[in-house]
Design a protein around this motif. Structure first.
Motif, short mmCIF file in Angstrom:
data_model
loop_
_atom_site.label_atom_id
_atom_site.label_comp_id
_atom_site.label_asym_id
_atom_site.label_seq_id
_atom_site.Cartn_x
_atom_site.Cartn_y
_atom_site.Cartn_z
N ARG A 133 0.84 -1.21 0.00
CA ARG A 133 0.00 0.00 0.00
C ARG A 133 0.87 1.26 0.00
O ARG A 133 0.65 2.21 -0.72
CB ARG A 133 -0.92 0.01 1.23
CG ARG A 133 -2.25 -0.69 1.00
CD ARG A 133 -3.29 -0.21 1.99
NE ARG A 133 -2.81 -0.22 3.36
CZ ARG A 133 -2.84 -1.28 4.15
NH1 ARG A 133 -3.31 -2.42 3.69
NH2 ARG A 133 -2.41 -1.22 5.38
N PHE A 134 1.95 1.22 0.86
CA PHE A 134 2.85 2.36 0.98
C PHE A 134 3.53 2.64 -0.36
O PHE A 134 3.60 3.77 -0.83
CB PHE A 134 3.89 2.03 2.08
CG PHE A 134 4.93 3.08 2.27
CD1 PHE A 134 4.61 4.28 2.90
CD2 PHE A 134 6.23 2.88 1.81
CE1 PHE A 134 5.57 5.26 3.07
CE2 PHE A 134 7.20 3.86 1.97
CZ PHE A 134 6.87 5.05 2.61
N GLU A 135 4.02 1.55 -1.01
CA GLU A 135 4.72 1.71 -2.29
C GLU A 135 3.77 2.22 -3.38
O GLU A 135 4.13 3.07 -4.20
CB GLU A 135 5.36 0.39 -2.72
CG GLU A 135 6.58 0.06 -1.87
CD GLU A 135 7.13 -1.34 -2.13
OE1 GLU A 135 8.16 -1.66 -1.53
OE2 GLU A 135 6.51 -2.10 -2.90
N ALA A 136 2.52 1.70 -3.35
CA ALA A 136 1.54 2.14 -4.35
C ALA A 136 1.24 3.62 -4.18
O ALA A 136 1.11 4.36 -5.16
CB ALA A 136 0.26 1.31 -4.22
N ARG A 137 1.15 4.08 -2.91
CA ARG A 137 0.87 5.51 -2.65
C ARG A 137 2.03 6.37 -3.14
O ARG A 137 1.85 7.39 -3.81
CB ARG A 137 0.64 5.71 -1.15
CG ARG A 137 0.34 7.14 -0.78
CD ARG A 137 0.01 7.28 0.69
NE ARG A 137 -0.23 8.67 1.03
CZ ARG A 137 0.70 9.54 1.35
NH1 ARG A 137 1.97 9.15 1.39
NH2 ARG A 137 0.41 10.79 1.62
N ASN A 138 3.28 5.93 -2.83
CA ASN A 138 4.46 6.68 -3.28
C ASN A 138 4.51 6.78 -4.80
O ASN A 138 4.79 7.83 -5.37
CB ASN A 138 5.74 6.02 -2.77
CG ASN A 138 6.00 6.41 -1.33
OD1 ASN A 138 5.30 7.23 -0.78
ND2 ASN A 138 7.00 5.79 -0.73
N ASP A 139 4.19 5.63 -5.46
CA ASP A 139 4.19 5.61 -6.93
C ASP A 139 3.18 6.63 -7.47
O ASP A 139 3.47 7.36 -8.43
CB ASP A 139 3.82 4.21 -7.45
CG ASP A 139 4.97 3.23 -7.27
OD1 ASP A 139 6.07 3.70 -6.90
OD2 ASP A 139 4.76 2.02 -7.46
N ARG A 140 1.99 6.63 -6.83
CA ARG A 140 0.94 7.54 -7.30
C ARG A 140 1.38 9.00 -7.13
O ARG A 140 1.24 9.81 -8.05
CB ARG A 140 -0.36 7.30 -6.50
CG ARG A 140 -1.51 8.22 -6.91
CD ARG A 140 -2.79 7.86 -6.19
NE ARG A 140 -2.67 7.89 -4.75
CZ ARG A 140 -2.69 9.00 -4.00
NH1 ARG A 140 -2.82 10.17 -4.58
NH2 ARG A 140 -2.57 8.93 -2.69
N LEU A 141 1.99 9.34 -5.96
CA LEU A 141 2.43 10.72 -5.71
C LEU A 141 3.51 11.13 -6.72
O LEU A 141 3.50 12.23 -7.26
CB LEU A 141 2.96 10.86 -4.28
CG LEU A 141 1.89 10.70 -3.18
CD1 LEU A 141 2.53 10.77 -1.81
CD2 LEU A 141 0.82 11.78 -3.31
#
Ligand code: SF4
Ligand code: SF4
Length: 506
Positions: free
Chosen positions: A457-465
């Motif tokens: 989830r953390f990595e997906a959020r960073n990717d999105r940002l």
């Protein structure tokens, strides 16, 4: 009719235990009267709790859905009789050794009025297997041999594998328990009908009904029905009376000579195993429109006056069925839900009979008071282990909390049969240690899975940002390029549009 056959594979280890079943099979199954109150736990299966869909004060009818399934391994709960819902609250349950769990409480009105359910499906062969599976899912049916794995999900999983063989498990190998024996004697037709429904759902045409050779009445009853039906797809197969030959993997090995791989399932070797009681419950739902609201349970042991098999509504208290068996004798010392090897000792009889309750054993024996002594490395535990584990080594690793070694030595394959405990001259409580260690390994695995999901989830959020940032930068660059090419009037237009957008956003 197919004659019973005997060509068998091998069963490693195991024990010949005293049967102690004749006391409870002397009389036919007794139908328990309606209780005044039903206590229905919302978790009577391995998956997530069912979600109540009725309110307090509401009148419900027999067979009405009162809690719907949630999660991928859920099962619904139905009202076992008509009456008023008086509470949804925690009550003591056997699954938690007498501790509380959420239950729906129904005050019965004595009318036993049934709901007008969807149409029965006597012509089930005209229904597609997938529709049949969806219908089974609605019946609240779980494995009645004790595992309480939701049946429809087990069938769905099996259909993704290359299954060619349905095994109906009529091997009731644990001492004292006789509910399946009595079911096969008295409801053989329903068992066979359930097997036919299961074969259609799985799209296979081979079924073996495995039954111990010490059950001649049940063998005769099943053989008689098979003779009348003339269904050559179904064969009876007798197995010797050795505990735990009724374990799923052990039964597959014994009757098909196929070995279930470590950590695997019978479906990995083309088999699906269902208890005979589950097959009868499928018949009751698909042919007679009755969801799983009652079951046969053995009430036995030298602590009850008149051991019997009783067909009782799910939610009846253990106290009520013990009264039906003549009540306690003055020898009663211990109340066990299940058999003497795999059952759970409880301290109150105010717990409800649930879908998994195959036996209520009232024993004159108290839990072993023999002092535990050091292991003498005699190897007896290994020689009786049906999974060919090394219990003495597992015990050391369990004490040392060595998860890696426990995995390496196959703890996950331990079926908690208790054979190693029974033969250990040092009275080491091996099985309970294995159960605790398995629980810890499962917890660790859950924790790891949760950590992986959190990281994803953390990595997906960073990717999105990152993506949004680079899109913004790209857009800015494009605007600048455009402005350079178009001159001051275009810049004014861009600024105007930007201002308009900001106003709209705010
Ligand atoms: S049976 Fe008991 S004493 Fe013998 S090896 Fe196993 S754990 Fe040790
Ligand atoms: S409880 Fe586990 S280790 Fe002990 S005999 Fe049974 S399967 Fe083997």
């Amino acid at each position: 009719m197919s004659a019973p056959t005997y060509d068998l594979g091998t069963l490693h280890g195991g024990l010949r235990l005293p049967a102690n079943k004749s006391v409870s099979t002397r009389q036919p199954i007794i139908n328990a009267p309606l209780p005044s109150q039903l206590v229905l736990p919302i978790t009577q299966h391995v998956g997530d709790p069912a979600q109540p869909i009725i309110g307090i004060g509401e009148r419900v009818l027999k067979g009405q859905l009162i809690a719907e399934m949630t999660g991928s391994l859920g099962a619904p709960v139905h009202a076992s009789s008509s009456g008023k819902v008086i509470a949804i609250e925690p009550r003591p349950v056997s699954r938690r050794n007498g501790d509380n769990a959420p239950c729906i409480i129904i005050e019965c009105d004595g009318k036993d009025e049934a709901i007008q359910a969807a149409d029965a499906m006597p012509n089930f062969t005209e229904i597609s297997p997938s529709s049949l599976l969806r219908a089974i899912l609605q019946g609240g049916i779980v494995g009645l041999g004790g595992a309480v794995f939701p049946t429809a999900q087990k069938l769905m999983q099996a259909r993704t594998c290359d299954i060619d063989q349905l095994l109906l498990n009529g091997v009731e190998c644990e001492s004292y328990i006789s509910c399946d024996d009595m079911l096969m004697r008295e409801r053989a037709g329903q068992v066979i009908s359930g097997a036919q429904i299961l074969m259609h759902a799985l799209e296979i045409d081979k079924c073996l009904i495995a039954i111990e050779s010490d059950k001649p009445e049940a063998i005769r009853a099943l053989g008689g029905v098979l003779g009348e039906m003339d269904d050559s797809r179904i064969t009876l197969k007798q197995v010797p009376t050795i505990y735990p030959s009724g374990g799923e993997d052990q039964l597959v090995q014994l009757v098909t000579n196929r070995e279930v791989p470590s950590g695997g399932l019978p479906s990995d070797v083309g088999c699906l195993v269902q208890n005979v009681g589950t097959a009868a419950a499928i018949h009751d739902w698909i042919i007679d429109n009755q969801p799983l609201i009652a079951r046969i349970t053995t009430i036995t042991g030298d602590g009850v006056a008149n051991p019997i098999n009783v067909r009782a509504r799910i939610g009846t208290t253990i106290e009520d069925v013990i009264t039906l068996a003549g009540g306690y004798t003055d020898r009663a010392r211990q109340l066990i839900i299940g058999g003497p090897m795999t059952g759970k000792s409880v301290t109150t009889d105010r717990v409800p009979l649930v879908k998994s309750t195959n036996c209520i054993l009232v024993s004159s024996e108290t839990p072993s008071a023999e002092p535990e002594m050091p292991c003498i490395r005699c190897g007896d535990c290994a020689s009786v282990c049906p999974v060919q584990l090394l219990p003495q080594q597992l015990f050391w690793y369990a004490c040392a909390d060595n998860e890696i070694k426990l995995r390496e030595f196959g703890l996950i394959d331990c079926i908690e049969c208790g054979c190693c405990d029974l033969v250990c001259p040092s009275h080491i409580p091996l099985t309970v240690n294995f159960r605790v260690a398995k629980g810890r390994i499962r917890e660790l695995a859950d924790e790891k899975a949760r950590a992986v999901r959190a990281r994803q989830r953390f990595e997906a959020r960073n990717d999105r940002l990152e993506r949004e940032k680079s899109e913004r930068e790209c857009e800015l660059r494009n605007q600048k390029d455009l402005a350079k090419k178009a001159g001051p009037s275009a810049i004014a237009e861009i600024l105007k549009r930007k201002q308009q957008k900001n106003e709209d956003d705010s």
